[in-house]
Design a protein around this motif. Structure first.
Motif, PDB file in Angstrom:
ATOM      1  N   GLN A 175       0.823  -1.201   0.000  1.00 43.41           N
ATOM      2  CA  GLN A 175       0.000   0.000   0.000  1.00 43.41           C
ATOM      3  C   GLN A 175       0.860   1.255   0.000  1.00 43.41           C
ATOM      4  O   GLN A 175       0.569   2.222  -0.711  1.00 43.41           O
ATOM      5  CB  GLN A 175      -0.943   0.000   1.196  1.00 43.41           C
ATOM      6  N   ASN A 176       1.938   1.258   0.778  1.00 45.73           N
ATOM      7  CA  ASN A 176       2.844   2.407   0.790  1.00 45.73           C
ATOM      8  C   ASN A 176       3.504   2.609  -0.558  1.00 45.73           C
ATOM      9  O   ASN A 176       3.723   3.741  -1.001  1.00 45.73           O
ATOM     10  CB  ASN A 176       3.904   2.227   1.879  1.00 45.73           C
ATOM     11  N   THR A 177       3.835   1.503  -1.239  1.00 43.90           N
ATOM     12  CA  THR A 177       4.430   1.596  -2.569  1.00 43.90           C
ATOM     13  C   THR A 177       3.454   2.224  -3.554  1.00 43.90           C
ATOM     14  O   THR A 177       3.825   3.075  -4.375  1.00 43.90           O
ATOM     15  CB  THR A 177       4.846   0.196  -3.071  1.00 43.90           C
ATOM     16  N   LEU A 178       2.195   1.816  -3.475  1.00 41.04           N
ATOM     17  CA  LEU A 178       1.170   2.384  -4.353  1.00 41.04           C
ATOM     18  C   LEU A 178       0.953   3.859  -4.052  1.00 41.04           C
ATOM     19  O   LEU A 178       0.810   4.684  -4.972  1.00 41.04           O
ATOM     20  CB  LEU A 178      -0.136   1.612  -4.188  1.00 41.04           C
ATOM     21  N   LYS A 179       0.940   4.211  -2.778  1.00 40.11           N
ATOM     22  CA  LYS A 179       0.758   5.612  -2.400  1.00 40.11           C
ATOM     23  C   LYS A 179       1.903   6.473  -2.922  1.00 40.11           C
ATOM     24  O   LYS A 179       1.690   7.593  -3.414  1.00 40.11           O
ATOM     25  CB  LYS A 179       0.654   5.742  -0.882  1.00 40.11           C
ATOM     26  N   ARG A 180       3.118   5.970  -2.807  1.00 39.22           N
ATOM     27  CA  ARG A 180       4.273   6.718  -3.310  1.00 39.22           C
ATOM     28  C   ARG A 180       4.183   6.904  -4.824  1.00 39.22           C
ATOM     29  O   ARG A 180       4.477   7.981  -5.353  1.00 39.22           O
ATOM     30  CB  ARG A 180       5.558   5.958  -2.957  1.00 39.22           C
ATOM     31  N   ALA A 181       3.740   5.876  -5.514  1.00 39.65           N
ATOM     32  CA  ALA A 181       3.646   5.943  -6.973  1.00 39.65           C
ATOM     33  C   ALA A 181       2.623   6.987  -7.422  1.00 39.65           C
ATOM     34  O   ALA A 181       2.879   7.779  -8.340  1.00 39.65           O
ATOM     35  CB  ALA A 181       3.281   4.570  -7.534  1.00 39.65           C
ATOM     36  N   VAL A 182       1.459   7.010  -6.775  1.00 40.00           N
ATOM     37  CA  VAL A 182       0.437   7.978  -7.183  1.00 40.00           C
ATOM     38  C   VAL A 182       0.841   9.389  -6.785  1.00 40.00           C
ATOM     39  O   VAL A 182       0.522  10.371  -7.481  1.00 40.00           O
ATOM     40  CB  VAL A 182      -0.949   7.583  -6.605  1.00 40.00           C
ATOM     41  N   ALA A 183       1.591   9.525  -5.694  1.00 39.61           N
ATOM     42  CA  ALA A 183       2.080  10.846  -5.286  1.00 39.61           C
ATOM     43  C   ALA A 183       3.063  11.402  -6.306  1.00 39.61           C
ATOM     44  O   ALA A 183       3.013  12.585  -6.661  1.00 39.61           O
ATOM     45  CB  ALA A 183       2.736  10.760  -3.905  1.00 39.61           C
ATOM     46  N   LYS A 184       3.947  10.543  -6.792  1.00 37.18           N
ATOM     47  CA  LYS A 184       4.911  10.982  -7.807  1.00 37.18           C
ATOM     48  C   LYS A 184       4.205  11.416  -9.085  1.00 37.18           C
ATOM     49  O   LYS A 184       4.581  12.405  -9.714  1.00 37.18           O
ATOM     50  CB  LYS A 184       5.901   9.850  -8.107  1.00 37.18           C
TER      51      LYS A 184
END
Length: 310
Positions: free
Chosen positions: A64-73
């Motif tokens: 989930q943290n990986t997905l959040k980082r990706a959408v933030a970028k």
């Protein structure tokens, strides 16, 4: 249910310690029902109506943290030099602030300023080198980034887990473009199946507001703080009531309006007709993709139809 406690005029005191393990009904004599997990009430972690067939993958914290980082970028790629940015509150919005700061420090963005929705977002912005200004010092906001607890296919939003939804709605509404950032687990067919609706309430009006929320079919509970005795207090000195709707929320716009009309309510966490775009981070095997909400919903409906025919 335990006998109702008498509401005292000076309840904002050491008596708030009793709120920590009490429901609104126990405190104020409301005729509410405590729902069990089988009945579909306050705590139903296993009955969420996720629109995605594979969304359970996103519940794993690391993924989930990986997905959040990706959408933030992906979100900060929308920022242009000279823009005024609305900075949301919460885990995904915090990552967007961090990524924005990286671009500024690398010299890729200049003359960008942020308007925070909370103390947290303003502190993070300064930490990562993003200049902040007060909302009253700007006449427009070019783009606002924020997260959500739930989002439905019509871009209706449920937010407020961080108790910053009041200013978040002000800034999102003011922005020329409001972009909501979520991972695939946050997309649902119907709002309110798991997350309650946060309602910010003036402390002196807490008792009548609770009764009105019950009249709307809700099961209200005063939000308790984790590292202090007593309730959560917002940046504006108000209390937060989390209102569960056991049958879900059939008409988010109507419910948003009805809650806002209750005297003593400052704001609630339903946001309808505001989001310009919802970016969804999805995972398929080792691939992470960022798509618009409508594209995500269409692809999942196709998958669901294929499964039903198999």
């Amino acid at each position: 249910m335990a006998a109702a406690a008498t509401m005292q005029a000076s309840f904002v005191s050491d008596r708030l310690i009793s709120f920590k393990k009490s429901t609104a009904g126990e405190l104020f004599g409301l005729k509410t029902v405590k729902f069990s997990s089988e009945m579909g009430g306050l705590r139903r972690p296993s009955q969420r109506k996720n629109i995605t067939l594979a969304s359970s993958q996103a519940t794993e914290p690391l993924l989930q943290n990986t997905l959040k980082r990706a959408v933030a970028k992906r979100a900060v790629e929308l920022v242009k030099p000279g823009m005024v940015i609305g900075l949301g509150t919460g885990s995904t919005a915090s990552l967007a602030i961090e990524e924005l700061g990286k671009l500024i420090q690398q010299g890729k963005l200049k003359d960008v300023v942020g308007v925070g929705t909370s103390y947290q977002s303003r502190v993070l912005a300064r930490q990562f080198g993003v200049k902040t200004v007060d909302l009253n010092d700007v006449i427009h906001i070019d783009i606002a980034f924020d997260g959500a607890d739930e989002v439905d296919p019509s871009m209706n939003i449920l937010k407020g887990g961080g108790a910053a939804h009041t200013m978040g709605k002000v800034i999102d509404t003011m922005a020329k473009k409001s972009v909501i950032l979520v991972d695939q687990s946050k997309v649902v067919f119907e709002l309110g199946q798991i997350f309650p609706v946060p309602v910010e309430v003036l402390p002196p009006a807490i008792s009548p507001v609770l009764r009105q929320l019950v009249a709307l079919g809700g099961v209200p509970e005063i939000r308790s703080a984790l590292r202090k005795d007593g309730p959560v207090i917002t940046d504006f000195g108000n209390m937060v009531v989390d209102v569960s709707f056991p049958e879900g929320i059939k008409d988010p716009a109507a419910l948003e309006k009805r809650i806002k009309l209750i005297p003593g309510v400052v704001e609630n966490g339903l946001v309808t007709g505001v989001a310009s775009s919802v970016l969804v981070a999805t995972q398929d095997g080792d691939d992470i993709t960022i798509v618009e909400l409508d594209e995500f919903v269409k692809s999942l409906k196709s998958v669901k139809e294929a499964y039903s025919k198999a």
